[in-house]
Design an enzyme around this catalytic site. Structure first.
Site, mmCIF file in Angstrom:
data_model
loop_
_atom_site.group_PDB
_atom_site.id
_atom_site.type_symbol
_atom_site.label_atom_id
_atom_site.label_comp_id
_atom_site.label_asym_id
_atom_site.label_seq_id
_atom_site.Cartn_x
_atom_site.Cartn_y
_atom_site.Cartn_z
ATOM 1 N N SER A 132 0.799 -1.022 0.079
ATOM 2 C CA SER A 132 -0.070 0.015 -0.068
ATOM 3 C C SER A 132 1.088 1.186 0.159
ATOM 4 O O SER A 132 2.033 1.102 0.342
ATOM 5 C CB SER A 132 -0.983 0.126 1.235
ATOM 6 O OG SER A 132 -1.514 1.241 1.310
ATOM 7 N N TYR A 146 -1.602 -0.294 10.603
ATOM 8 C CA TYR A 146 -1.724 -0.728 9.053
ATOM 9 C C TYR A 146 -0.474 -0.064 8.425
ATOM 10 O O TYR A 146 0.184 -0.837 7.682
ATOM 11 C CB TYR A 146 -3.093 -0.044 8.620
ATOM 12 C CG TYR A 146 -3.267 -0.298 7.134
ATOM 13 C CD1 TYR A 146 -3.635 -1.429 6.645
ATOM 14 C CD2 TYR A 146 -3.033 0.713 6.092
ATOM 15 C CE1 TYR A 146 -3.766 -1.892 5.353
ATOM 16 C CE2 TYR A 146 -3.475 0.284 5.053
ATOM 17 C CZ TYR A 146 -3.673 -1.030 4.362
ATOM 18 O OH TYR A 146 -3.612 -1.486 2.956
#
Length: 237
Positions: A132, A146
């Site tokens: 990501s 995250y």
């Protein structure tokens, strides 16, 4: 014949969203594709029927299950690890077990899958991990855990690229920005907020990410390894 005709490709986390687009792309180009899914049984069956691929239920949070399912595939030409989970929230309040499971899925699974695949992968093999852009940039509160997992994947890929380079195996990370999936739909409540950070004011499409995966798996990317490939509409620019 296409560049993937007869190639054996395994996608961990392939039933929906970006994973499903990757399965479709490789299957449409003649590859022999298998993919795992966790709970989306109907979506997995439908995708397998549509593409002629093989769906395998497996839990990416279970290290032994990850190792076994990769070992059972035999020698792979391409491994794509797309399975991922997202936990957001105040780190003082977020559930610790949920964070640990996210680490299992987002970090431990790609590591153990890559290592197991490399044991049998032939020279010229490809390992692709879907990370990501939040590994580079976390512009809002609540995403620390995250971002931790996605930054960890960056270091992992760089290290494994060196470990496996002698075998002729490349290791690369794809870093999507906001991409329209069930987890993050383009018409979702945070869309305007996310688009405010972006040069191109829209969500990406799963097919665009799949196109990058196809490039990294193909012959033109044979000298590309240990690299981060961001596809984010300028989110991290």
């Amino acid at each position: 014949m296409t560049s993937f005709s007869g190639k054996k490709i395994f996608v961990i986390g392939g039933s929906r969203g970006i994973g499903a687009a990757i399965v479709r792309r490789f299957a449409n180009e003649g590859a022999v594709v298998s993919f795992t899914y966790a709970g989306a049984t109907e979506a997995a069956k439908a995708l397998a029927s549509e593409t002629g691929s093989t769906a395998i239920q497996s839990d990416a949070s279970d290290r032994d299950a990850v190792i076994k399912v990769v070992k059972d595939q035999g020698a792979l030409d391409v491994l794509v690890v797309n399975a991922g989970t997202l936990v957001l929230g105040d780190p003082l309040e977020v559930d610790a077990d949920a964070v640990d499971r996210m680490i299992d899925v987002n970090v431990r699974a790609p590591y153990h899958a890559a290592v197991e695949a490399a044991r049998q992968m032939p020279e010229g093999g490809r390992i692709i991990i879907v990370g990501s852009v939040n590994g580079d940039r976390m512009p809002f509160a609540g995403g620390a855990a995250y971002a931790l997992t996605k930054s960890a994947v960056q270091g992992m890929a760089r290290g494994l690229a060196r470990d496996f380079g002698v075998k002729g195996i490349t290791v690369n990370v794809i870093q999507p920005g906001p991409t329209s999936t069930d987890m993050n739909p383009e018409d979702g409540p945070m869309s305007d907020f996310m688009h405010s950070f972006m040069a191109i004011k829209r969500h990406g499409r799963p097919e665009e990410v799949a196109g990058l995966a196809a490039y990294l798996a193909g012959p033109e990317a044979g000298f590309t390894t240990g690299a981060l490939h961001t596809i984010d509409g300028g989110f991290g620019a």
